[in-house]
Design a protein around this motif. Sequence first.
Motif, PDB file in Angstrom:
ATOM      1  N   LEU A  75     -70.566  40.222 -94.311  1.00 42.58           N
ATOM      2  CA  LEU A  75     -71.846  40.557 -93.676  1.00 42.58           C
ATOM      3  C   LEU A  75     -71.862  41.991 -93.163  1.00 42.58           C
ATOM      4  O   LEU A  75     -72.897  42.665 -93.204  1.00 42.58           O
ATOM      5  CB  LEU A  75     -72.138  39.584 -92.533  1.00 42.58           C
ATOM      6  CG  LEU A  75     -72.593  38.179 -92.939  1.00 42.58           C
ATOM      7  CD1 LEU A  75     -72.620  37.237 -91.744  1.00 42.58           C
ATOM      8  CD2 LEU A  75     -73.969  38.228 -93.619  1.00 42.58           C
ATOM      9  N   ASP A 108     -74.679  44.744 -94.269  1.00 46.54           N
ATOM     10  CA  ASP A 108     -75.492  45.533 -93.338  1.00 46.54           C
ATOM     11  C   ASP A 108     -75.523  47.007 -93.740  1.00 46.54           C
ATOM     12  O   ASP A 108     -76.464  47.731 -93.407  1.00 46.54           O
ATOM     13  CB  ASP A 108     -74.940  45.401 -91.917  1.00 46.54           C
ATOM     14  CG  ASP A 108     -75.210  44.027 -91.320  1.00 46.54           C
ATOM     15  OD1 ASP A 108     -76.113  43.332 -91.827  1.00 46.54           O
ATOM     16  OD2 ASP A 108     -74.504  43.642 -90.373  1.00 46.54           O
ATOM     17  N   GLN A 109     -74.486  47.446 -94.452  1.00 48.63           N
ATOM     18  CA  GLN A 109     -74.389  48.855 -94.839  1.00 48.63           C
ATOM     19  C   GLN A 109     -75.005  49.149 -96.205  1.00 48.63           C
ATOM     20  O   GLN A 109     -75.334  50.289 -96.500  1.00 48.63           O
ATOM     21  CB  GLN A 109     -72.914  49.286 -94.855  1.00 48.63           C
ATOM     22  CG  GLN A 109     -72.203  49.142 -93.527  1.00 48.63           C
ATOM     23  CD  GLN A 109     -70.695  49.372 -93.651  1.00 48.63           C
ATOM     24  OE1 GLN A 109     -70.227  50.017 -94.596  1.00 48.63           O
ATOM     25  NE2 GLN A 109     -69.940  48.851 -92.706  1.00 48.63           N
TER      26      GLN A 109
END
Length: 406
Positions: free
Chosen positions: A106, A110-111
């Motif tokens: 995760l 997110d990146q």
Amino acid sequence: MLGTALSWIVLISIISIGLSLLGMYGMNVFFGYQRQSLEQAPTVTPLDLMPASLPIVSVIIPAYNEAVNIQDCITSILASKLPNPECLQVLVADDCSTDETQTLALALADQDPRVQVIPVPPRPQDAVWQGKNWACTQAVLQARGDYWLFIDADVRLAPQTIATAVAKAEQDRIGLLSLSPNILCGCLAEWLVQPLMQSILAVGFSFAGVNDPTQPEQAFAAGPFMLFHRSAYEAVGGHQAVADNLVEDVALAQLIKQHGHRLYYAQGLDLMEVRMYQDWAGLWEGWTKNYYLGNGRNLFSTLYSAIVVLVVYTFPWIGLGLAIVLESDERSAAGVVPVILGIGAISMQYYFRLQTAQRFHQPLRYAWLSWLSGILVSSIAVGSIIKTETGWGWTWRGRPLKVQAQ
């Protein structure tokens, strides 16, 4: 007493000579088959020129307790050189992991918006779902690519791998392209076992036979890298069609051939690497899970392979050891011939193992422990039979694999 001692000396001499000769014969046959298989093996190498565009590719990673691997795996995928980077979709199917696998995945999602983490629901109780099949089936529900690439979390892709594989599949209309990876070894147990397993696979599954559409019984695919054209995958029913099969890579390869789609199995040593296990415990659990099933649950074939491994790798060392014992006995004049044969057998083994290491792009390490390698691999074969047939200790990372009666 002297007559009894001489009788034992003669017997040991005969056994030593027999083991050395049998080992030499076994090596010539075994490594002859390996050489033939590898000489006929196609090799996929990195593209020199990137295509102008590529279809959308969905990379699917089924992951169960892969905290040690998942970050490096995803990072290597995201570093892929592509003509259109937006054509890449990365789906991490977290199969109810109990470690940090989902959290780490995760964080990367997110990146980079190309990464999506899918929490896989618990397996249904009204059907048998073995291995990674349930996780893969859930992931493809969200795959939007024209090609679906299934890889394991312990795989590291080179930057050109995805583009090279997809371009090859597009050009040759391949339904399933599978690459044999460069196997990395870290601990002693890996160095002792993994090179032998590579040789066994090369002998047991001829590249030429697998790639020949007129030989439907010859089917194999390497689970760490399986690139499907979406239409071929859907036509054979995907992982759902082999839900109860732990060796789903071979089962899917068989279906691809049976349905008339092209199966292409090649060496991809410059395109990907994988370190399958981190220690002896993981190696034992992993290979005993698959070895017997990979032989089609054929008792004779599995036991035969165990004996062949002992003949090729262990017998020459026992023969030389007995010869040295004979030579050190002052009462014996029969040790010279066994010693010469024993040294000849070990020299032959070293030569073949050096050739094998060069073919697989590996350094040759611990060749003097080949006798132990043979014992370990034959033990894995026998252990796999026992585990599979009885269910005793037949697990993967603690999950029991024996199907319970409903």
